[in-house]
Design a protein around this motif. Structure first.
Motif, PDB file in Angstrom:
ATOM      1  N   GLY A 103      -5.830   3.144   1.051  1.00  0.00           N
ATOM      2  CA  GLY A 103      -5.605   3.169   2.489  1.00  0.00           C
ATOM      3  C   GLY A 103      -4.385   2.359   2.887  1.00  0.00           C
ATOM      4  N   GLN A 131       0.826  -1.204   0.000  1.00  0.00           N
ATOM      5  CA  GLN A 131       0.000   0.000   0.000  1.00  0.00           C
ATOM      6  C   GLN A 131       0.864   1.260   0.000  1.00  0.00           C
ATOM      7  OE1 GLN A 131      -2.212  -1.071   3.513  1.00  0.00           O
ATOM      8  NE2 GLN A 131      -3.964  -1.860   2.337  1.00  0.00           N
ATOM      9  N   ASP A 182      -3.756   0.555   5.615  1.00  0.00           N
ATOM     10  CA  ASP A 182      -4.286  -0.054   6.829  1.00  0.00           C
ATOM     11  C   ASP A 182      -3.829  -1.494   7.035  1.00  0.00           C
ATOM     12  OD1 ASP A 182      -5.660  -1.260   4.781  1.00  0.00           O
ATOM     13  OD2 ASP A 182      -7.641  -0.487   5.358  1.00  0.00           O
TER      14      ASP A 182
END
Length: 371
Positions: A344, A331, A346
């Motif tokens: 995101g 990510q 996350d």
């Protein structure tokens, strides 16, 4: 819409425009047989009110329904689905829509573009993110709605296999079905480096270990967690013979390749975990030859054999669970290279992350790891 998007791309990068212009997309001509295009036709006929079975086989019921639909649409009733019939069949399909037209979209996303979407007839955010991924890969307006241009991209094999200016993508590697995860070496190496940026010293190379032989796939990304490497070396020394490792750390794009090939029944793969769920993704597992012969030495050094479900597989007992960190490393790397299209960070492998993964270049991003 496609022309406007192409013009914008030309203004930004002439090379990208030239690559895009080389592709010529057209609706497939379907006159019989079987396959994904027949599935799509059958789903769309059901949407238009023709209650026929959806089995991907061009039978009498399908042909008759096509002819009736053509007559109703003011087209020659020749029983062949060409450009004009396709244009009459397809409909704008977008977020919150339900029905057979959504299933037609989802079927193409799953089996042509290898997105892990359910064919449930519900156009939710997972389907929308997959559509956006296709649109981005084709240089179209990425709004998540399936208009005429996006239908064309979904249906035409030439469109979904054209290599973008940035190089072959993970989605294209899935479609190629080359059966070796080594094709993702460039991207995978960047992900290892980014993981070591997040947690220094997490992964160590097993290349060059004494009495250890690596398969081509394992040699492409030769890493394990540092503690796991240490205890593996002890196991090899204890048995006193060469260990052949077929898989060690397996990065997310590599796991996605295996999982998609497994779902498609390709490459002789009998078991594969979904991306982000395998201990291989955290550098905490190995697949080895002569797995039964290694039980004593491996168990004595904190490695446990998984069992009959995956006979070559061993898990490291004292591994740190860093599968989420491995997702986060991708990510972050995606966001470094796509600041205008962030996802995101996350550590969760969801639809947006998978869409980005499939659109990523297998040879690696222009910008590598950033610590």
């Amino acid at each position: 819409m496609r022309a406007a998007a192409a013009a914008l791309l030309c203004s930004l990068a002439l090379a990208a425009c030239a690559s895009s212009a080389a592709a010529s997309c057209s609706f497939p001509l379907v006159t019989g047989g079987s396959g994904r295009s027949v599935y799509t036709i059958q789903y769309l006929l059901n949407y238009h009110g023709y209650a026929i079975g959806v089995d991907g086989i061009w039978g009498t019921n399908t042909k008759n329904a096509v002819m009736q639909f053509q007559t109703r649409s003011g087209l020659p009733a020749d029983g062949m689905v060409g450009t004009n019939t396709w244009k009459a069949l397809i409909v704008l399909t977008q977020l919150n829509d339900t029905g057979y037209q959504v299933k037609a979209v989802q079927d193409q996303l799953r089996y042509h573009y290898s997105y892990s979407v359910s064919i449930d007839g519900i156009f939710g955010t997972g389907t929308q993110n997959a559509v956006i991924g296709v649109q981005k890969s084709r240089g179209a307006l990425a709004n998540g709605a399936v208009d005429d241009d996006t239908w064309l991209d979904l249906l035409d094999d030439t469109c979904n296999t054209t290599t973008p200016a940035g190089g072959k993508t993970v989605a294209q590697a899935v479609a190629d079905a080359g059966c070796s995860t080594a094709v993702c070496k460039g991207l995978s190496t960047q992900l290892v480096d980014q993981s070591n940026c997040i947690q220094s010293g997490l992964f160590s190379s097993i290349s060059g270990m004494a009495s250890v032989s690596l398969s081509s796939s394992a040699a492409a990304v030769p890493y394990l967690q540092t503690a796991a490497k240490s205890d593996l070396a002890k196991a090899v020394a204890q048995r006193g013979t060469t260990m052949t490792i077929n898989s060690a750390l397996r990065t997310l794009p590599q796991q996605l390749l295996l999982y998609q090939w497994y779902l498609k029944g390709l490459c002789g793969i009998t078991a594969a975990a979904s991306p982000g769920s395998s201990n291989h993704n955290g550098g905490a597992a190995v697949d080895i030859n002569d797995a039964d012969g290694w039980i004593s030495a491996m168990q004595a050094n904190h490695w446990t054999k998984l069992g009959s479900w995956d006979p070559p597989h061993y898990d490291y007992d004292y591994a740190e669970d860093v599968r989420s960190l491995s997702v986060k490393s991708f990510q972050q790397l995606w966001n470094i290279n796509n600041p205008s299209d962030p996802i995101g960070e996350d550590g969760l492998y969801g639809p947006a992350t998978e869409a980005a993964m499939l659109a990523s270049p297998i040879d690696g991003f222009p910008q590598g790891a950033t610590c």
